[in-house]
Motif scaffolding. Structure first.
Motif, PDB file in Angstrom:
ATOM      1  N   ALA A 197       0.818  -1.206   0.000  1.00 54.04           N
ATOM      2  CA  ALA A 197       0.000   0.000   0.000  1.00 54.04           C
ATOM      3  C   ALA A 197       0.855   1.260   0.000  1.00 54.04           C
ATOM      4  CB  ALA A 197      -0.929  -0.010   1.218  1.00 54.04           C
ATOM      5  N   MET A 198       1.941   1.242   0.771  1.00 53.61           N
ATOM      6  CA  MET A 198       2.749   2.459   0.903  1.00 53.61           C
ATOM      7  C   MET A 198       3.704   2.627  -0.277  1.00 53.61           C
ATOM      8  SD  MET A 198       1.573   3.833   3.540  1.00 53.61           S
ATOM      9  CE  MET A 198       2.784   5.120   3.590  1.00 53.61           C
ATOM     10  N   ILE A 199       4.606   1.666  -0.453  1.00 52.74           N
ATOM     11  CA  ILE A 199       5.637   1.808  -1.484  1.00 52.74           C
ATOM     12  C   ILE A 199       5.081   1.465  -2.859  1.00 52.74           C
ATOM     13  CG2 ILE A 199       7.922   1.015  -2.208  1.00 52.74           C
ATOM     14  CD1 ILE A 199       8.615   0.576   0.683  1.00 52.74           C
ATOM     15  N   GLY A 200       4.210   0.463  -2.933  1.00 53.79           N
ATOM     16  CA  GLY A 200       3.630   0.098  -4.223  1.00 53.79           C
ATOM     17  C   GLY A 200       2.823   1.226  -4.832  1.00 53.79           C
ATOM     18  N   ASN A 201       1.981   1.864  -4.017  1.00 51.40           N
ATOM     19  CA  ASN A 201       1.190   2.985  -4.525  1.00 51.40           C
ATOM     20  C   ASN A 201       2.075   4.169  -4.898  1.00 51.40           C
ATOM     21  OD1 ASN A 201      -1.177   1.559  -4.213  1.00 51.40           O
ATOM     22  ND2 ASN A 201      -1.637   2.415  -2.192  1.00 51.40           N
ATOM     23  N   GLU A 202       3.135   4.390  -4.127  1.00 50.92           N
ATOM     24  CA  GLU A 202       4.053   5.486  -4.444  1.00 50.92           C
ATOM     25  C   GLU A 202       4.764   5.217  -5.763  1.00 50.92           C
ATOM     26  OE1 GLU A 202       5.579   9.264  -3.049  1.00 50.92           O
ATOM     27  OE2 GLU A 202       3.854   7.993  -2.586  1.00 50.92           O
ATOM     28  N   LEU A 203       5.107   3.936  -5.996  1.00 52.20           N
ATOM     29  CA  LEU A 203       5.732   3.564  -7.258  1.00 52.20           C
ATOM     30  C   LEU A 203       4.807   3.845  -8.434  1.00 52.20           C
ATOM     31  CD1 LEU A 203       7.927   2.129  -8.981  1.00 52.20           C
ATOM     32  CD2 LEU A 203       6.787  -0.031  -8.421  1.00 52.20           C
ATOM     33  N   MET A 204       3.542   3.447  -8.310  1.00 53.59           N
ATOM     34  CA  MET A 204       2.597   3.671  -9.400  1.00 53.59           C
ATOM     35  C   MET A 204       2.359   5.165  -9.628  1.00 53.59           C
ATOM     36  SD  MET A 204       2.179   0.712 -10.444  1.00 53.59           S
ATOM     37  CE  MET A 204       1.000   1.113 -11.728  1.00 53.59           C
ATOM     38  N   ASP A 205       2.418   5.966  -8.565  1.00 54.56           N
ATOM     39  CA  ASP A 205       2.256   7.414  -8.725  1.00 54.56           C
ATOM     40  C   ASP A 205       3.376   7.984  -9.589  1.00 54.56           C
ATOM     41  OD1 ASP A 205       0.895  10.001  -7.653  1.00 54.56           O
ATOM     42  OD2 ASP A 205       3.030  10.322  -7.279  1.00 54.56           O
ATOM     43  N   GLU A 206       4.610   7.502  -9.382  1.00 55.21           N
ATOM     44  CA  GLU A 206       5.737   7.966 -10.193  1.00 55.21           C
ATOM     45  C   GLU A 206       5.650   7.435 -11.622  1.00 55.21           C
ATOM     46  OE1 GLU A 206       9.589   7.382  -8.579  1.00 55.21           O
ATOM     47  OE2 GLU A 206       9.176   8.430  -6.697  1.00 55.21           O
ATOM     48  N   LEU A 207       5.274   6.154 -11.766  1.00 53.66           N
ATOM     49  CA  LEU A 207       5.227   5.570 -13.100  1.00 53.66           C
ATOM     50  C   LEU A 207       4.150   6.218 -13.964  1.00 53.66           C
ATOM     51  CD1 LEU A 207       5.688   1.745 -12.314  1.00 53.66           C
ATOM     52  CD2 LEU A 207       7.382   3.358 -13.188  1.00 53.66           C
ATOM     53  N   LYS A 208       3.027   6.564 -13.364  1.00 56.23           N
ATOM     54  CA  LYS A 208       1.914   7.113 -14.141  1.00 56.23           C
ATOM     55  C   LYS A 208       2.008   8.623 -14.349  1.00 56.23           C
ATOM     56  CE  LYS A 208      -1.412   3.500 -12.958  1.00 56.23           C
ATOM     57  NZ  LYS A 208      -2.723   3.175 -12.376  1.00 56.23           N
ATOM     58  N   ASN A 209       3.046   9.216 -13.808  1.00 56.45           N
ATOM     59  CA  ASN A 209       3.262  10.648 -14.024  1.00 56.45           C
ATOM     60  C   ASN A 209       3.818  10.846 -15.432  1.00 56.45           C
ATOM     61  OD1 ASN A 209       3.856  13.350 -13.988  1.00 56.45           O
ATOM     62  ND2 ASN A 209       5.240  13.249 -12.225  1.00 56.45           N
ATOM     63  N   ALA A 210       2.993  11.268 -16.346  1.00 55.76           N
ATOM     64  CA  ALA A 210       3.386  11.379 -17.754  1.00 55.76           C
ATOM     65  C   ALA A 210       4.466  12.425 -17.973  1.00 55.76           C
ATOM     66  CB  ALA A 210       2.152  11.708 -18.608  1.00 55.76           C
ATOM     67  N   GLU A 211       4.559  13.403 -17.077  1.00 53.89           N
ATOM     68  CA  GLU A 211       5.545  14.465 -17.259  1.00 53.89           C
ATOM     69  C   GLU A 211       6.950  14.036 -16.849  1.00 53.89           C
ATOM     70  OE1 GLU A 211       4.195  17.840 -15.124  1.00 53.89           O
ATOM     71  OE2 GLU A 211       2.371  18.123 -16.329  1.00 53.89           O
ATOM     72  N   ALA A 212       7.057  12.996 -16.029  1.00 55.12           N
ATOM     73  CA  ALA A 212       8.365  12.542 -15.532  1.00 55.12           C
ATOM     74  C   ALA A 212       8.859  11.367 -16.368  1.00 55.12           C
ATOM     75  CB  ALA A 212       8.263  12.136 -14.064  1.00 55.12           C
ATOM     76  N   LYS A 213      10.020  11.525 -16.971  1.00 57.02           N
ATOM     77  CA  LYS A 213      10.600  10.441 -17.763  1.00 57.02           C
ATOM     78  C   LYS A 213      11.395   9.464 -16.907  1.00 57.02           C
ATOM     79  CE  LYS A 213      10.887  12.896 -22.164  1.00 57.02           C
ATOM     80  NZ  LYS A 213      11.748  13.252 -23.318  1.00 57.02           N
ATOM     81  N   HIS A 214      11.713   9.873 -15.703  1.00 59.30           N
ATOM     82  CA  HIS A 214      12.519   9.028 -14.818  1.00 59.30           C
ATOM     83  C   HIS A 214      11.766   8.781 -13.518  1.00 59.30           C
ATOM     84  CE1 HIS A 214      16.124   7.313 -12.985  1.00 59.30           C
ATOM     85  NE2 HIS A 214      15.884   8.075 -11.925  1.00 59.30           N
ATOM     86  N   SER A 215      11.872   7.568 -13.006  1.00 56.89           N
ATOM     87  CA  SER A 215      11.291   7.223 -11.714  1.00 56.89           C
ATOM     88  C   SER A 215      12.420   6.829 -10.768  1.00 56.89           C
ATOM     89  CB  SER A 215      10.287   6.072 -11.843  1.00 56.89           C
ATOM     90  OG  SER A 215       9.934   5.566 -10.572  1.00 56.89           O
ATOM     91  N   MET A 216      12.674   7.672  -9.778  1.00 55.10           N
ATOM     92  CA  MET A 216      13.750   7.379  -8.830  1.00 55.10           C
ATOM     93  C   MET A 216      13.435   6.132  -8.018  1.00 55.10           C
ATOM     94  SD  MET A 216      16.672   8.663  -8.269  1.00 55.10           S
ATOM     95  CE  MET A 216      17.949   7.915  -7.265  1.00 55.10           C
ATOM     96  N   LEU A 217      12.172   5.939  -7.660  1.00 55.23           N
ATOM     97  CA  LEU A 217      11.797   4.776  -6.872  1.00 55.23           C
ATOM     98  C   LEU A 217      11.977   3.495  -7.676  1.00 55.23           C
ATOM     99  CD1 LEU A 217      10.761   3.495  -4.347  1.00 55.23           C
ATOM    100  CD2 LEU A 217       8.424   4.121  -4.993  1.00 55.23           C
ATOM    101  N   LEU A 218      11.641   3.531  -8.973  1.00 55.45           N
ATOM    102  CA  LEU A 218      11.850   2.361  -9.822  1.00 55.45           C
ATOM    103  C   LEU A 218      13.338   2.031  -9.901  1.00 55.45           C
ATOM    104  CD1 LEU A 218      10.563   0.263 -11.733  1.00 55.45           C
ATOM    105  CD2 LEU A 218      10.969   1.876 -13.597  1.00 55.45           C
ATOM    106  N   GLN A 219      14.178   3.042  -9.977  1.00 61.53           N
ATOM    107  CA  GLN A 219      15.627   2.816  -9.987  1.00 61.53           C
ATOM    108  C   GLN A 219      16.081   2.194  -8.671  1.00 61.53           C
ATOM    109  OE1 GLN A 219      18.164   6.072 -11.366  1.00 61.53           O
ATOM    110  NE2 GLN A 219      19.567   5.671  -9.685  1.00 61.53           N
ATOM    111  N   ASP A 220      15.554   2.688  -7.552  1.00 58.79           N
ATOM    112  CA  ASP A 220      15.919   2.120  -6.254  1.00 58.79           C
ATOM    113  C   ASP A 220      15.490   0.659  -6.157  1.00 58.79           C
ATOM    114  OD1 ASP A 220      16.843   4.615  -5.665  1.00 58.79           O
ATOM    115  OD2 ASP A 220      15.154   5.182  -4.396  1.00 58.79           O
ATOM    116  N   ILE A 221      14.304   0.353  -6.660  1.00 58.65           N
ATOM    117  CA  ILE A 221      13.817  -1.038  -6.626  1.00 58.65           C
ATOM    118  C   ILE A 221      14.699  -1.934  -7.474  1.00 58.65           C
ATOM    119  CG2 ILE A 221      11.907  -2.524  -7.358  1.00 58.65           C
ATOM    120  CD1 ILE A 221       9.995  -0.295  -6.505  1.00 58.65           C
TER     121      ILE A 221
END
Length: 640
Positions: A197-221
């Motif tokens: 719920a906490m990290i998974g939802n935060e990950l999806m928030d970054e991934l679905k952000n169309a304006e951001a080409k990079h996801s720092m959390l995805l890199q950390d994972i």
């Protein structure tokens, strides 16, 4: 000395005048001196403050850790400890520093204080902060993170966390720089719903952000342990499939798309790999968008080099060679500086590597090369030239039975006419190295002279050793003291294995050790392993008694699945043999024609398949099928 030359004399006078009458210091020097003096004053102030704090804490720890002062004490002690920490593995938790300047009792007291400190706070998630504050956080949260590292030193700490505490721990975990804490795996095992719920939802928030080409959390994972990565694979998989289904080539420009695909390739299942490969092939059909080609080429090169080269050749067929052509950009992207692509996948098949090098030479022509003087910033053409050079060197460095023919074919290409002699000279040198590959130390020479054998240090040597020992076993069965009749009575494979292993051990002469029933990674057992005493190398022998009802298909499965697929899977164990024993006139049915096959025909047919399997295991691999004929010797055959 310079009086006879007016120019030199004037220069000497200028130097002398500059020393005797120096000008005012430059502005940068004045500013630097101010910064240095300010830094020295700050350091002296901090040192005096630390000495005072140390004396108070050392003389009266009870008062310093009292309820009214514990927060201030913890903060000051953490700040001093955090500054001293040179190893960032534990993000500010440095018990060695505390024990060094105080004692172990103080470190234990501080650990308890930090464990209480992180529970008093609740960091906000990045998505919960205002847009202009998402990349900032409170410093006291870093102290809480250090507290979690301190508490996680206990083996069962995660099982004692409540749901609320696990929620806070996940929030602290997202404060870590460029990674996720190692202790998150323990939290995920006990509180999977909270982590999701906490990290998974935060990950999806970054991934679905169309304006951001990079996801720092995805890199950390992607840098986390396999257990943590697998925990988020479902979300990554669904988002990637949804993204790739869109008919928008611009989405591939986002770094997070490529990183998500790499995570699925490295940690997903066979269905993930098949889906990504099929998607890549379909995207490259027809007239793909130019921006899509390098992206999918890189992925196909990792999954299936043969398909990658086929697509490159097909797409490059309609492109004329030029100094800055799309093909040049492909090679720069695939094999240029920082690409990270493993060339060993291409080295397994020298013919594929040759096709790749020829394509590079055809489109990255030497007459179009850029030649720089002085400092410069390399561009795609520079990276492509480097890729061409690297691929050519890799081709000239390949070894194996087909290496010479491949290199001679390469030398015959018109694109290498200006350095054909060099190609042939290097090929001849590498061939000589292959022929003289065995390099013995003085101890090996002594062992060779004494025992007429030496311990293998390469696959080729291990293969030769195994082949020789199997021939020695055949010779043993022809001697007067042959165990043939005794072995022929054995129908239990583990008993025959022990007898065979005992004979192989007698023949070891210090070159290897014999191991029976070694448990493999998937809890299966092989029959016999010969382990080199000089290197991390093993040869495996899989024994099958022909009288135990094995059909030809069973023996073939044992060769493909059991011997090669399981026992020979590790890199250090790419030498093996399927040994089939018969003590009676046993026959097998040909699975294709139904005709009867004797042992010799079965061995020949399976051994041919074994050679094909060996070719897929890399250079020096050895797979063989041998027969152990324990049938009574026919009259008239003399013993050796």
């Amino acid at each position: 000395m310079s009086s006879d030359n007016e120019v030199l004399e004037n220069r000497a006078k200028e130097y002398l005048n500059a020393v005797e009458n120096p000008g005012p210091p430059p502005a940068w020097q004045i500013e630097d001196e101010k910064r240095r003096e300010e830094s020295q004053r700050k350091h002296a102030k901090n040192l005096a403050s630390w000495k005072l704090f140390w004396r108070e804490l050392n003389n009266d720890p009870e008062s310093a850790f009292s309820e009214s002062r514990i927060d201030n004490t913890s903060w000051n002690l953490w700040r001093a400890m955090e500054k001293d920490a040179q190893d960032r593995s534990f993000s500010g938790w440095n018990p060695g520093f505390i024990e060094r300047v105080f004692d172990k009792g103080m470190a234990d007291r501080f650990r308890v204080a930090l464990a209480a400190a992180w529970r008093k706070d609740r960091p906000t998630l990045k998505s919960e902060r205002p847009a202009d504050q998402r990349n900032s956080y409170l410093m006291r949260w870093r102290m809480g993170l250090a507290g979690l590292y301190a508490e996680s030193e206990s083996a069962s700490w995660a099982s004692k966390l409540t749901t609320e505490e696990a929620d806070s721990a996940c929030r602290y975990a997202l404060l870590e720089m460029n990674r996720l804490p190692a202790w998150l795996e323990a939290v995920a095992q006990v509180h999977p719903a909270v982590v999701d719920a906490m990290i998974g939802n935060e990950l999806m928030d970054e991934l679905k952000n169309a304006e951001a080409k990079h996801s720092m959390l995805l890199q950390d994972i992607s840098h986390a342990s396999p257990a943590v990565i697998s925990f988020f694979l479902g979300r990554i998989r669904s988002w990637l499939k949804e993204s790739l289904a869109k008919e928008d080539a611009a989405i591939l420009d986002a770094d997070k798309v490529g990183r998500a695909a790499k995570i699925l390739i490295d940690h997903g299942d066979d269905q993930d790999i098949a889906y990504i490969q099929a998607t890549g092939i379909s995207k490259l059909q027809g007239a793909p968008e130019p921006s899509e080609i390098p992206f999918w080429m890189t992925i196909l090169a990792r999954l299936n080099p043969a398909v990658c080269i086929e697509e490159m050749e097909r797409l490059a067929g309609s492109i004329l060679p030029a100094q800055h052509s799309p093909v040049v950009d492909w090679f720069a992207s695939l094999f240029g500086h920082g690409s990270g692509l493993d060339l060993s996948k291409f080295e397994v098949s020298p013919q594929l590597l040759l096709r790749l090098v020829r394509l590079a030479n055809r489109h990255i022509r030497f007459e179009d090369d850029l030649h720089h003087e002085g400092v410069h910033s390399p561009g795609p053409r520079d990276h492509a030239q480097r890729a061409r050079s690297m691929l050519g060197s890799t081709l000239l460095g390949i070894k194996g039975p087909d290496a010479w023919d491949i290199k001679m074919q390469f030398a015959g290409d018109p694109e290498v006419a200006h350095y054909r002699d060099r190609v042939r000279a290097v090929a001849l040198e590498k061939l000589a190295e292959d022929w003289d590959a065995v390099v013995l130390s003085e101890a090996d020479i002594v062992q060779l002279e004494r025992e007429h054998d030496f311990s293998p240090t390469s696959r080729v040597e291990m293969a030769a050793l195994l082949d020789t020992r199997l021939a020695d076993i055949e010779d043993l069965l022809l001697q007067d003291a042959s165990p043939r009749e005794l072995w022929a009575t054995i129908r239990i494979e583990r008993l025959l294995r022990r007898a065979l292993a005992a004979e192989l051990q007698k023949m070891a002469r210090g070159a290897y050790s014999v191991n029976q029933e070694a448990v493999t990674g998937d809890e299966n057992e092989s029959d016999i392993r010969l382990a080199s005493t000089a290197a991390h190398l093993e040869a495996v022998v899989e024994l099958k008694i022909g009288e135990n009802g094995y059909s030809y298909s069973d023996l073939r499965d044992a060769l493909h699945t059991q011997l090669v697929g399981k026992y020979m899977a590790p890199e250090h164990r790419r030498v093996g043999c399927l040994l089939i024993s018969v003590a009676t006139d046993r026959y097998w049915k040909n699975p294709d024609t139904g005709d009867r096959m004797e042992l010799e025909k079965v061995i020949a047919r399976l051994d041919a398949e074994a050679k094909a399997l060996a070719a897929s295991l890399g250079y020096g691999a050895f797979v063989a099928v041998r027969g152990l004929d324990l049938r009574a010797r026919k009259p008239g055959v003399t013993s050796s």
